[in-house]
Design an enzyme around this catalytic site. Structure first.
Site, short mmCIF file in Angstrom:
data_model
loop_
_atom_site.label_atom_id
_atom_site.label_comp_id
_atom_site.label_asym_id
_atom_site.label_seq_id
_atom_site.Cartn_x
_atom_site.Cartn_y
_atom_site.Cartn_z
N CYS A 213 12.99 -26.11 -19.99
CA CYS A 213 11.92 -25.36 -19.31
C CYS A 213 10.60 -26.11 -19.45
O CYS A 213 9.84 -26.24 -18.49
CB CYS A 213 11.79 -23.95 -19.90
SG CYS A 213 13.32 -23.01 -19.89
N CYS B 230 12.72 -23.00 -23.53
CA CYS B 230 13.54 -24.05 -24.15
C CYS B 230 13.04 -25.43 -23.73
O CYS B 230 12.11 -25.55 -22.94
CB CYS B 230 14.99 -23.88 -23.72
SG CYS B 230 15.20 -24.16 -21.97
#
Lengths: 139, 78
Positions: free
Chosen positions: B14, B11
């Protein structure tokens, strides 16, 4: 955990899973709550063992919930020792007496509901006679 | 050689943590490798319940947030 836990509102629940009957009630109620998605379950033993992934997850969660069987409060204290203040529940504060409360479906359901509804429970057994561990003089 | 692992399923946060970790390591002038760990089972094996998470030489340094670069530098050095 889900596909991505980057979302806010992360809630982790821990049970003391202690040796006493009330520890078993705590354990089984927490497992039921975890199964239905009330919170993510994690291992309080791993926190006690100092495992970094579990510790950092506790520190990063929005809410940590501990369910202890008795007022000794091992799960709560493990979190507190890490500098994390959990929302704390204790089975003996819900009318159960340590050593005299089999982990039957009714007991598990009561604890499960109290936690789900955010009830802190009755204080009677915690303040009862005995050594302060919730046994009412039975240990 | 520092082994820096970024745990997360890919995501935005991240990716941001990976970028921050690379910048921090570059500024520290260390020799390092960055490994992205996307497999849920591998993430769970670290005991991580919340992503993104940063692991330096096998130790989880942070989970569930993207710290500032200076903090990440301390985590890499710590």
């Amino acid at each position: 955990m889900g596909d991505c836990a980057c979302n806010s509102g992360t809630k982790i629940i821990y049970s003391c899973s202690g040796a006493a009957d009330v520890g078993e009630i705590a354990d089984r109620a927490v497992r039921a709550l975890k199964r239905e998605g009330f919170a993510q379950g994690s291992c309080v033993a791993a926190l006690g063992a100092g495992l970094s992934g579990y510790i950092e997850s506790a520190k990063g969660a929005d809410v940590n919930i501990t369910v202890d069987g008795c007022p000794v409060g091992c799960a709560r204290k493990i979190l507190e020792n890490l500098g994390v203040t959990p929302v704390s529940y204790t089975v003996t504060e819900m009318g159960f007496i340590k050593g005299s409360s089999p982990a039957n479906p009714e007991a598990i359901e009561t604890v499960y509901r109290n936690i789900k509804e955010g009830k802190t429970g009755e204080q009677k057994s915690a303040a009862g006679p005995g050594c302060g561990c919730g046994c009412s003089g039975n240990c | 050689m520092y082994k820096i692992e970024v745990l997360g399923t890919g995501c935005a946060k991240c990716n941001k943590l990976e970028e921050t970790a690379r910048k921090a390591a570059d500024e520290l002038g260390i020799e390092y490798e960055v490994i992205k760990v996307k497999d849920i089972n591998d993430i769970m094996n670290y005991g991580v319940m919340i992503t993104p998470a940063l692991v330096v030489n096998g130790i989880v340094k942070v989970a569930g947030k993207v710290p500032a670069i200076e903090e990440v530098k301390k985590m890499i050095n710590g």
